[in-house]
Design an enzyme around this catalytic site. Structure first.
Site, PDB file in Angstrom:
ATOM      1  N   ASP A 109       0.855  -1.203   0.000  1.00  0.00           N
ATOM      2  CA  ASP A 109       0.000   0.000   0.000  1.00  0.00           C
ATOM      3  C   ASP A 109       0.889   1.250   0.000  1.00  0.00           C
ATOM      4  O   ASP A 109       0.656   2.201  -0.758  1.00  0.00           O
ATOM      5  CB  ASP A 109      -0.892   0.062   1.248  1.00  0.00           C
ATOM      6  CG  ASP A 109      -1.808  -1.137   1.424  1.00  0.00           C
ATOM      7  OD1 ASP A 109      -3.023  -0.966   1.368  1.00  0.00           O
ATOM      8  OD2 ASP A 109      -1.301  -2.260   1.626  1.00  0.00           O
ATOM      9  N   THR A 158      -6.986  -4.671   0.936  1.00  0.00           N
ATOM     10  CA  THR A 158      -5.784  -5.037   1.695  1.00  0.00           C
ATOM     11  C   THR A 158      -6.024  -6.282   2.562  1.00  0.00           C
ATOM     12  O   THR A 158      -5.135  -7.142   2.670  1.00  0.00           O
ATOM     13  CB  THR A 158      -5.308  -3.850   2.563  1.00  0.00           C
ATOM     14  OG1 THR A 158      -5.044  -2.759   1.681  1.00  0.00           O
ATOM     15  CG2 THR A 158      -4.043  -4.171   3.333  1.00  0.00           C
TER      16      THR A 158
HETATM   17 MG    MG Z   1      -6.442   0.678   0.038  1.00  0.00          MG
END
Ligand code: MG
Ligand code: AMP
Ligand code: MG
Length: 308
Positions: free
Chosen positions: A50, A121
């Site tokens: 990320d 995620t």
């Molecule tokens: Mg994200």
């Protein structure tokens, strides 16, 4: 790159190229196996993928479009060096698109770009890699007009070779590309969250009278399921999604004739000063008829609970 190509088309072409690179970063972090997981909040995680993918996207776009306001999901890592990640090329197929008249005069100052460097995620950390997407949404005067959904783990076989990753784009009044749209399924199939459910989310699903409910990760992946004929409505009656989750999916879905709003049927605004959470949930459908059906089935009491 030719400056005669209108700004929105150039920005979309740059976004396609940088999303491809961000997808490679996402795969590389997973291959190395050092995810560097940080818990941002309840059921809300961040990994090295990320962080690095966002650095790549923001550094690359802001180097080329310095006046565009770019808002990314992950904060706190802008100051780290990003030179190794700079992507300054742009997709030639997109550069050749004809810009819709309504977007010809757009200036950098009118644009806000919403970046989700890795949508899904939770699924990424749990190995549901096909749910993961990279999202870059382009809004003009608060409305999503163009966007990119990149799937780093989408598998295609070209001849005898396996290729990973594909990039879907959409542009208002032009359409979508990077894949083939399919008609909605014959029976009512709903797609919803896999990892962020709660009693309100389940209540909104029950009232839909669906033949089937798919539970998958990511706003990007769910909207792709709508476009690929795997589901016809995406229902999420909870405040968890943010503007970076819905800007690119909304732009692409609406360029394909679909509609994404909150649970009450109202459009979100994507100006820089808007609050980030999509407090009143997400309701998206492949066409207005199915969208109307879904808005009408949600009980007023549930709408009031989300709105207040
Ligand atoms: Mg994200
Ligand atoms: P999901 O459909 O659960 O995969 O969520 C779509 C997007 O919204 C992902 O980026 C999630 O991280 C985010 N999201 C949804 N619900 C929540 C929540 N309760 N907390 C944090 N993020 C959420
Ligand atoms: Mg997300």
């Amino acid at each position: 790159m030719s400056q005669t190509v209108p700004l929105i088309v150039r920005l979309l072409a740059s976004s396609v190229s940088v999303a491809n690179r961000a997808g490679k970063i996402v795969r590389d972090v997973m291959s190395k196996g050092e995810l560097g997981i940080v818990e941002k909040g309840k059921d809300d995680y961040q990994t090295e993928a990320d962080r690095s993918a966002q650095r790549c996207i923001i550094a690359s776009l802001s180097a080329q479009y310095p006046q565009v306001n770019i808002i990314g999901e992950e904060d706190g890592n802008e100051s780290q060096p990003s030179g190794e990640f700079l992507v300054l090329d742009s997709d030639s197929e997109i550069l050749a698109l004809e810009c819709p008249k309504s977007l010809l005069g757009v200036k950098e100052e009118d644009i806000v770009v919403w970046v989700d460097p890795l949508d899904g995620t939770s699924e990424y950390t749990q190995g549901f890699l096909e749910h993961v997407t990279v999202l870059i949404g382009i809004s003009v005067n608060e409305k999503p007009v163009a966007g990119v959904i990149h799937q780093p783990y989408y598998k295609t076989i070209v001849g005898s070779e396996k290729k990973l990753g594909r990039t879907i784009w959409g542009l208002k009044d032009v359409g979508v590309g990077g894949f083939t749209i399919a008609p909605p399924p014959d029976s009512l199939i709903i797609t919803t969250t896999r990892s962020h459910s709660n009693p309100l989310v389940e209540n909104a699903l029950q009232v839909m009278k669906a033949a089937q409910v798919l539970r998958v990760g990511g706003a990007g992946y769910k909207v792709l399921q709508l476009l690929e004929g795997k589901a016809s409505i995406y229902v999420f009656a909870s405040p968890g999604c943010k503007k970076w989750d819905t800007c690119a999916p909304e732009a692409i879905l609406s360029a394909a004739g679909g509609k994404l709003t909150d649970i009450l049927g109202n459009f979100y605004k994507y100006g820089a000063s808007e609050s980030k959470p999509n407090k009143t949930g997400v309701l998206a459908a492949v066409n207005s008829d199915l969208h109307n059906y879904a808005v009408n089935r949600i009980p007023q009491e549930l709408k009031d609970k989300l709105a207040n």
